[in-house]
Design a protein around this motif. Structure first.
Motif, PDB file in Angstrom:
ATOM      1  N   GLU C  45       0.839  -1.195   0.000  1.00  0.00           N
ATOM      2  CA  GLU C  45       0.000   0.000   0.000  1.00  0.00           C
ATOM      3  C   GLU C  45       0.882   1.256   0.000  1.00  0.00           C
ATOM      4  O   GLU C  45       0.717   2.155  -0.823  1.00  0.00           O
ATOM      5  N   GLY C  46       1.819   1.291   0.909  1.00  0.00           N
ATOM      6  CA  GLY C  46       2.692   2.451   1.024  1.00  0.00           C
ATOM      7  C   GLY C  46       3.617   2.593  -0.174  1.00  0.00           C
ATOM      8  O   GLY C  46       3.856   3.697  -0.667  1.00  0.00           O
ATOM      9  N   ALA C 100       4.766   0.681   9.696  1.00  0.00           N
ATOM     10  CA  ALA C 100       5.497   1.940   9.808  1.00  0.00           C
ATOM     11  C   ALA C 100       5.688   2.571   8.440  1.00  0.00           C
ATOM     12  O   ALA C 100       5.467   3.772   8.252  1.00  0.00           O
ATOM     13  N   LEU C 101       6.065   1.749   7.487  1.00  0.00           N
ATOM     14  CA  LEU C 101       6.302   2.246   6.135  1.00  0.00           C
ATOM     15  C   LEU C 101       5.014   2.809   5.526  1.00  0.00           C
ATOM     16  O   LEU C 101       5.014   3.853   4.862  1.00  0.00           O
ATOM     17  N   ASN C 102       3.906   2.126   5.773  1.00  0.00           N
ATOM     18  CA  ASN C 102       2.628   2.610   5.246  1.00  0.00           C
ATOM     19  C   ASN C 102       2.246   3.956   5.852  1.00  0.00           C
ATOM     20  O   ASN C 102       1.781   4.860   5.149  1.00  0.00           O
ATOM     21  N   LEU C 103       2.430   4.074   7.152  1.00  0.00           N
ATOM     22  CA  LEU C 103       2.102   5.342   7.808  1.00  0.00           C
ATOM     23  C   LEU C 103       3.021   6.450   7.285  1.00  0.00           C
ATOM     24  O   LEU C 103       2.587   7.571   7.011  1.00  0.00           O
ATOM     25  N   LEU C 104       4.283   6.090   7.141  1.00  0.00           N
ATOM     26  CA  LEU C 104       5.266   7.045   6.627  1.00  0.00           C
ATOM     27  C   LEU C 104       4.873   7.482   5.220  1.00  0.00           C
ATOM     28  O   LEU C 104       4.928   8.674   4.884  1.00  0.00           O
ATOM     29  N   ALA C 105       4.449   6.534   4.408  1.00  0.00           N
ATOM     30  CA  ALA C 105       4.091   6.848   3.022  1.00  0.00           C
ATOM     31  C   ALA C 105       2.863   7.749   2.976  1.00  0.00           C
ATOM     32  O   ALA C 105       2.814   8.728   2.233  1.00  0.00           O
ATOM     33  N   SER C 106       1.878   7.408   3.807  1.00  0.00           N
ATOM     34  CA  SER C 106       0.631   8.177   3.781  1.00  0.00           C
ATOM     35  C   SER C 106       0.888   9.635   4.150  1.00  0.00           C
ATOM     36  O   SER C 106       0.460  10.556   3.442  1.00  0.00           O
ATOM     37  N   GLY C 107       1.608   9.877   5.231  1.00  0.00           N
ATOM     38  CA  GLY C 107       1.896  11.246   5.637  1.00  0.00           C
ATOM     39  C   GLY C 107       2.995  11.876   4.795  1.00  0.00           C
ATOM     40  O   GLY C 107       2.902  13.035   4.395  1.00  0.00           O
ATOM     41  N   GLY C 108       4.023  11.092   4.521  1.00  0.00           N
ATOM     42  CA  GLY C 108       5.177  11.612   3.802  1.00  0.00           C
ATOM     43  C   GLY C 108       4.832  12.102   2.407  1.00  0.00           C
ATOM     44  O   GLY C 108       5.339  13.129   1.961  1.00  0.00           O
ATOM     45  N   THR C 109       3.958  11.369   1.703  1.00  0.00           N
ATOM     46  CA  THR C 109       3.605  11.819   0.348  1.00  0.00           C
ATOM     47  C   THR C 109       2.868  13.150   0.407  1.00  0.00           C
ATOM     48  O   THR C 109       3.065  14.013  -0.443  1.00  0.00           O
ATOM     49  N   ILE C 110       2.032  13.307   1.417  1.00  0.00           N
ATOM     50  CA  ILE C 110       1.312  14.573   1.533  1.00  0.00           C
ATOM     51  C   ILE C 110       2.291  15.705   1.843  1.00  0.00           C
ATOM     52  O   ILE C 110       2.217  16.796   1.276  1.00  0.00           O
ATOM     53  N   PHE C 111       3.237  15.401   2.721  1.00  0.00           N
ATOM     54  CA  PHE C 111       4.251  16.383   3.098  1.00  0.00           C
ATOM     55  C   PHE C 111       5.027  16.853   1.863  1.00  0.00           C
ATOM     56  O   PHE C 111       5.175  18.044   1.611  1.00  0.00           O
ATOM     57  N   VAL C 112       5.466  15.898   1.094  1.00  0.00           N
ATOM     58  CA  VAL C 112       6.243  16.225  -0.108  1.00  0.00           C
ATOM     59  C   VAL C 112       5.354  16.930  -1.151  1.00  0.00           C
ATOM     60  O   VAL C 112       5.766  17.901  -1.782  1.00  0.00           O
ATOM     61  N   LEU C 113       4.147  16.412  -1.278  1.00  0.00           N
ATOM     62  CA  LEU C 113       3.224  17.015  -2.244  1.00  0.00           C
ATOM     63  C   LEU C 113       3.018  18.494  -1.936  1.00  0.00           C
ATOM     64  O   LEU C 113       3.055  19.352  -2.828  1.00  0.00           O
ATOM     65  N   TYR C 114       2.857  18.815  -0.676  1.00  0.00           N
ATOM     66  CA  TYR C 114       2.636  20.206  -0.303  1.00  0.00           C
ATOM     67  C   TYR C 114       3.889  21.034  -0.578  1.00  0.00           C
ATOM     68  O   TYR C 114       3.810  22.151  -1.074  1.00  0.00           O
ATOM     69  N   LEU C 115       5.034  20.463  -0.258  1.00  0.00           N
ATOM     70  CA  LEU C 115       6.291  21.180  -0.499  1.00  0.00           C
ATOM     71  C   LEU C 115       6.431  21.549  -1.966  1.00  0.00           C
ATOM     72  O   LEU C 115       6.868  22.638  -2.306  1.00  0.00           O
ATOM     73  N   ILE C 116       6.024  20.643  -2.836  1.00  0.00           N
ATOM     74  CA  ILE C 116       6.313  20.836  -4.251  1.00  0.00           C
ATOM     75  C   ILE C 116       5.129  21.428  -5.003  1.00  0.00           C
ATOM     76  O   ILE C 116       5.295  22.326  -5.826  1.00  0.00           O
ATOM     77  N   ALA C 117       3.932  20.935  -4.690  1.00  0.00           N
ATOM     78  CA  ALA C 117       2.777  21.400  -5.454  1.00  0.00           C
ATOM     79  C   ALA C 117       1.977  22.440  -4.691  1.00  0.00           C
ATOM     80  O   ALA C 117       1.055  23.062  -5.238  1.00  0.00           O
ATOM     81  N   GLY C 118       2.297  22.633  -3.427  1.00  0.00           N
ATOM     82  CA  GLY C 118       1.585  23.638  -2.652  1.00  0.00           C
ATOM     83  C   GLY C 118       0.148  23.247  -2.339  1.00  0.00           C
ATOM     84  O   GLY C 118      -0.683  24.094  -2.030  1.00  0.00           O
ATOM     85  N   ASP C 119      -0.143  21.985  -2.405  1.00  0.00           N
ATOM     86  CA  ASP C 119      -1.507  21.542  -2.111  1.00  0.00           C
ATOM     87  C   ASP C 119      -1.415  20.229  -1.361  1.00  0.00           C
ATOM     88  O   ASP C 119      -0.544  19.417  -1.630  1.00  0.00           O
TER      89      ASP C 119
END
Lengths: 362, 519, 317
Positions: C45-46, C100-119
């Motif tokens: 999933e992650g 752990a990896l799944n939780l990291l992926a779920s939050g981490g992708t949003i974190f990165v997405l916001y950094l780069i796409a601003g959303d």
């Protein structure tokens, strides 16, 4: 030597937390234009007002419930990840009780929570039953049940309890008689925290001071030994998951009755997964669950405040959580140091073991 | 020693981390093209020696010479490269793969990207034909009989270029017909220049098959002979004997009424074979019945049947007159049975739990230690404190984790727990295996004390010292059957016992029938 | 009922079954390769989430969907290796490491997405690219079959091809055989010099790699953007599909197809005013039922064997 081992495990936990926080801090420094503000909000934000600290306490409540639920299931060595679905369904079903039944003030939330708990018990109990009866992996089927719970719950709310006059997909208002009161002024900390505290005490006693708890621990640690000692392990395995489900379901119900005016979740709230983190941090011991829940809640509120006050997003918590779990659960992390310590003890304690030549396992 | 040895192991010494000396300055050599038997009691150090040769264990001292040059077998891989192959008692085969696939595993012939299965099949056929080991290369291993699986194992070793073949008790799992077949195959292998080390307890097999025999006892070599020059009785005398005698003082038993009665019991092993073949015996209050025998002759399955750990396939077991065939383990325990398991780490303790928690395992629902809801920590603490003192368990406190204790102390925890319920019937399965002398002596004395307090004791042990010292009466199990009964164990010599244990002698059914006191 | 049949017997329906099956199929094959090596990988999933985002980001930066795919695959392989490192080297329980990896992926992708796409929700501000759809000449002219089978995303065809590649790999190549041996009897593998941990590490890396195709498909084929938690449990469903398919490539394919069928059905049934949520639940219920039927059948087989053995155990006359 037991104390040494405990000391060692604590050291490992502290180090894991330190490493993950360090990674988060470095990330903040790297991505933020205002790292000072961000760090301050993250680390000290939750302490800067009663309201913020209240946020931490109210966030703790669901974490305690799911943390306890996962702890008891993991104690029996059952990888049931269905606390998420049980929590959600608990809230759904108890919202029916809270909206449609007319009951006296104190009785209403009690009934509502109990029924929410029972619903959770069913949802975690089914994968357990499928495992014992037919051998289907509780891990896989509990994951499926999370989604079943989610869609089934939404279906129930949207088709039977939806308030057509409300703008969004939400239920009718919960009756005032069912709500849990706020107990600390200027915060939204509700009566649920007292129930949570009681549940911790009860679970602690259950696990460490009753024969059922004992049977659960024994089965989890060595099921063949448990069988040899005359324990019916199938019963233990199912009951641990039913109890876990009950606590998760009740937790969902309490979250709803404490903080919401209507049922309004359109997504799984994720507390089941957080429960896994809490359980691992607390090493499955109910006594440590509040500490772990507090720590996690503090991190999350800190991150929320940081994202409101600076340019760093609160999802940074995900990084901390991930690194933390992996390192704490890693038997191999610092293994060499531990081995050296144990070996030193063992060689010192080793009594003369005689010289009778016997083969081992020959 | 004349230098005609192909392989020579010199001064091999192996001490296990728990302090047990498995091999003590062992010198062992074999000649090219012979079948060399390695015999000895359980625990004599044969398997350890062979595991060192095959690179599964490391010796602290000594060296191995192959054709005069020293070799270092640090892993099985290297041993194989040196032309040494081993057929383990537990087959190292992958059930869902075919015979040919198992043959080539790890050394696959390739054609492009894929495995050259045709070549594998061809090679398997050719090899099978050369050594007259009939196997179907295309059959899946999971559907093969034990005998055929063994042939596959032998072929597997040959395919990897083995010239010296170690067979670890190969006949233990075979039927008589399969054994016969195996022997003619092994003789053919020898004729074609291969060298075989044959580990066994069965002396008539050694006589029949082997050229020379080396006898081990207590980690040392007792001698190497041409099999033609020695009789099974000679070998048995050298194999079986008591070096360290732990005297146990005891009076004559005063047996009373029957506690355990086993009638025509049949039990299966993990492979679904008949491991216990219809045995009958009885144990009375106030006596110790020893069950002697080389390990793997059905004792393990017998214990599982009597304690309820495995389903009884046929026959009946009663304890104090009640049939236990359909009883749960808890119910059997409640009849007053206790059980010292053979494998203490799997069945005897939860190593992550404290001594106190482990002691509670069989009495968590006793009213002495638990009330209606809560357990009684004070009573549990007192009990474990008392047991720790009484059994002299070396620990920092009853709150220490069991996994941190030494083997002997872990066994004492098990024994203390099991004996603390005033048992009517004690099933003691290898009660002192692999533990230090002090603990051994303690446990043996305790067993005698309990007998004097009118418990019935069924003692299963492969350790001759133990059965002879402790037992009042004695039966011998060989290949799943009772082959001898001695009403008075003190009148049995170890030589005589050895002959029965190794299947050289067999009593008449009438003599054996003496173990059933009442129908 | 008539409406119902009308929905199923349309070419669009057939087309959409394949479309929704694709990511599950990739993930099921990914689950298969690690499961066969004896390691359950619930981090799929992650991994899919991470690679879905990777594909979007790199296709934007490189202006090439193919380079986006390549980076996604590299990222997925690395993530699989990371899981292997945690499990095999640090000895973390593989389920906990994956959670752990799944939780990291779920939050981490949003974190990165916001950094780069601003959303935090969706990547629509990025000009990401999608992988091409392929019209198969000749086939697309055939009535019924043409519209169902032709015109899919290139990864859909690759997924179907992967079933056969996986079958070939796992049953015909030395590595595949070693993976099976390690999963089935690690001691036996060890005794012939096959490194158990090394093989499991390779299997986890492969698992990550295969799952990354599923992730890339989600954001560069199924839809043309990344959105938070867009995999919506497909990684978990794939585990069930793989179990239901008896851990064989063909079986996993059929089970994935079954799931795809119910998924497509739930999309279509919504047109019939059947409650959407109820219909969306069907695939998960079907998966659980399938899983139980499969394991129960296996257990029955075993019981019958025991009974047979029991009969043989009557004492010899």
């Amino acid at each position: 030597m037991k104390n040494r081992k405990l000391a060692f495990e604590s050291l490992r936990s502290v180090l894991a937390i330190a490493i993950s926080l360090a990674i988060a801090l470095v990330t903040i420094l790297l991505v933020s234009d205002m790292p000072g503000t961000a760090l301050k909000a993250f680390l000290f934000g939750p302490l800067d007002s009663m309201r913020h600290f209240g946020n931490v306490l109210e966030m703790m409540i669901p974490l305690i419930f799911t943390g306890l639920a996962v702890s008891i299931m993991f104690s029996a060595a059952q990888f049931n990840l269905g606390a998420e679905g049980a929590f959600f369904m608990g809230a759904v079903v108890s919202s029916f009780v809270a909206v449609q039944w007319t009951l006296p003030v104190v009785i209403h939330p009690i009934v509502s929570i109990l029924i929410g708990g029972l619903t959770g018990a069913v949802f975690c109990g089914i994968p357990a039953l499928l495992k014992v009866k037919w051998g289907a992996s509780e891990l896989v089927s509990s994951l499926m049940f999370n989604y079943i719970a989610f869609f089934f719950g939404l279906y129930l709310i949207n088709y039977f309890l939806r308030d057509p006059n409300a703008g969004a997909m939400v239920s009718f208002k919960l009756l005032a008689s069912a709500k849990l009161p706020y107990i600390i002024p200027k915060t939204r900390v509700h009566f649920g925290i007292i129930i949570a505290a009681l549940t911790i005490v009860v679970m602690y006693f259950f696990v460490y001071r009753t024969r059922w708890g004992y049977k659960t621990l024994l089965t989890g640690l060595n099921s063949q030994f448990a069988k040899y000692a005359g324990i019916k392990t199938a019963v233990v395995v199912i009951s641990a998951q039913v109890i876990g489900g009950f606590i998760a379901g009740a937790g969902g119900s309490i979250e709803l009755l404490g903080l919401y005016r209507r049922f309004s979740w359109q997504q799984l709230p994720g507390y089941g997964w957080s429960g896994v983190i809490v359980a691992i941090l607390a090493r499955r011991n109910p006594a440590y669950v509040p500490l772990a829940a507090f720590f996690l809640a503090y991190l999350r509120i800190g991150a929320d405040l940081m994202s409101r006050q600076s340019d760093v997003q609160n999802e940074i918590v995900a990084i901390i959580q991930g690194v933390m779990i992996v390192l704490i659960a890693a038997a191999g992390f610092l293994e060499k140091a531990q081995y050296r310590m144990v070996f030193r003890d063992a060689t010192r304690d080793l009594t003369n073991v005689g010289n009778t030549a016997r083969e081992v396992g020959g | 020693m004349p230098d005609d040895a192909m392989l020579r192991m010199e001064k091999i010494t192996k001490v296990y981390p728990n302090g047990i000396v498995a091999n003590n300055e062992v010198d062992f050599s074999i000649r090219k093209g012979e079948i060399h038997a390695l015999v000895g009691e359980n625990g004599a150090g044969k398997s350890t020696l062979m595991r060192i040769l095959f690179g599964l264990e490391e010796s602290q001292k000594g060296r191995i010479l192959l054709n005069g040059t020293e070799i270092k077998n640090e892993s099985p891989h290297i041993a194989i490269a040196n032309g040494i192959g081993m057929v383990h008692q537990h087959f190292m085969l992958v059930p869902s793969l075919t015979v040919a696939e198992n043959m080539i595993l790890g050394v696959e012939p390739k054609k492009g990207l894929r495995i050259d299965l045709q070549k594998a099949i061809k090679d398997t056929r050719a090899l099978a034909e050369k050594y007259n080991l009939a196997v179907d290369p295309l059959a899946k291993v999971q559907f093969l009989s034990v005998g055929i699986k063994q042939k596959v194992e032998i072929l597997k070793a040959l395919y990897r270029g083995a010239e010296i073949l170690i067979l670890d008790e190969p006949t233990a799992v075979l039927t008589p017909q399969e054994t016969k077949e195996l022997f003619s195959e092994l003789k053919l292998l020898k004729k074609q220049g291969n060298t075989i080390i044959f580990i066994s307890h069965k002396l008539h097999e050694v006589k029949e098959l082997c050229d020379r025999v080396t006898i081990m006892r207590n980690g040392r070599i007792k001698g190497t002979f041409n099999t033609a020059d020695v009789t099974p009785t000679d070998i048995s005398r050298l194999m079986v004997g008591r070096d360290v005698i732990l005297e146990v003082e005891k009076d004559a038993a005063k047996p009373k009424e029957i506690v355990l009665s086993v009638t025509n019991l049949v039990m299966a092993n993990d492979l679904g074979q008949r491991a216990v073949k219809g045995v009958s015996f009885q144990v009375r209050k106030g006596e110790i019945l020893g069950i002697a025998g080389v390990e793997g002759n059905g004792q393990r399955e017998l214990v599982k049947g009597v304690t309820g750990l495995e389903r009884i396939a046929h026959g009946e077991v009663t304890i104090l007159g009640e049939s236990i065939n359909r009883k749960a383990i808890k119910e059997i325990r409640n009849l007053g049975t206790c059980h010292i398991p053979e494998d203490r780490m799997t069945y005897g303790v939860a190593k992550e739990m404290t001594i106190e928690q482990n002691v509670l395992a069989d009495k968590y629902d006793s009213q002495d230690y638990t009330g209606r809801i809560l357990t009684k920590p004070r009573a549990i603490r007192d009990l474990s404190q008392k047991l720790v003192e009484e059994y002299q368990i070396k620990c920092s406190s009853p709150l220490q984790e069991v996994g941190m204790l030494s083997g002997g102390n872990i066994q004492k925890v098990v024994v203390a727990r099991e004996f603390s319920t005033n048992p009517q019937l004690i099933i003691a399965d290898q009660p002192t295996r692999g533990i230090d002398v002090g603990s051994t002596e303690f446990i043996r004395n305790r067993l005698v004390e309990l007998r004097d307090e009118d418990s019935a004791v069924m003692l299963v042990s492969a350790d001759l010292n133990e059965v002879l010292e402790l037992s009042d009466s004695l039966i011998v199990m060989y290949e799943g059957e009772i082959t001898a009964f001695f009403e008075d164990a003190s009148k049995v010599s170890e030589e005589e016992l050895g002959l029965y244990m190794l299947g050289i002698k067999h009593q008449t059914p009438e003599e054996i029938g003496g173990i059933v006191y009442e129908k | 009922m008539k409406d119902f049949l009308q929905i199923i017997f349309t070419t669009q329906f057939g087309y959409s079954v394949l479309r929704v099956t694709t990511p599950i199929l990739f993930a099921a094959l990914a689950a298969l390769v690690s499961d066969r090596a004896g390691v359950i990988n619930i981090a799929l999933e992650g991994i899919m989430l991470i690679t879905a985002l990777t594909g979007v980001l790199f296709s934007t930066w490189f202006h090439s969907a193919w380079l986006g795919l390549l980076m996604a695959v590299i990222m997925g392989t690395l993530t699989g290796m990371l899981l292997g490192y945690f499990h095999l080297k640090l000895k973390t329980n593989v389920i906990l490491a994956a959670v752990a990896l799944n939780l990291l992926a779920s939050g981490g992708t949003i974190f990165v997405l916001y950094l780069i796409a601003g959303d935090k929700g969706i990547s629509s501000s990025l000009a990401s690219l999608t992988l091409p759809k392929i019209t198969i000449p000749l086939l697309d002219k055939i009535p019924v079959l043409g519209p169902i089978l032709s015109g899919h995303n290139v990864l859909t065809y690759f997924a179907l091809l992967s079933v056969f590649l996986m079958h070939y790999f796992i049953y015909k190549t030395p590595m595949g055989m070693r993976i099976r041996a390690v999963g089935e009897n690690p001691e036996a593998a060890d005794s012939v010099g096959i490194g158990v941990k090394k093989t499991q590490f390779i299997a986890l890396a492969m698992s990550g790699m295969i799952a990354s195709f599923g992730g890339a498909y989600m954001s560069m084929g199924y839809v043309s953007w990344f959105s938070r938690d867009m995999t919506a449990g497909r990684g978990f469903i794939a585990l069930a599909a793989e179990a239901m398919g008896g851990a064989t490539p063909i079986g996993s394919f059929l089970a994935s197809l079954l799931f795809g069928f119910f998924d497509a059905l739930s999309n279509s049934l919504q047109l019939l005013r059947v409650p959407a949520e109820f219909v969306q639940m069907i695939p998960y219920v079907a998966t659980v039922v399938g899983l139980v039927l499969y394991t129960a059948a296996k257990r029955n087989q075993y019981q019958r064997m025991l009974i047979k053995i029991g009969r043989q155990l009557e004492p010899e006359k």
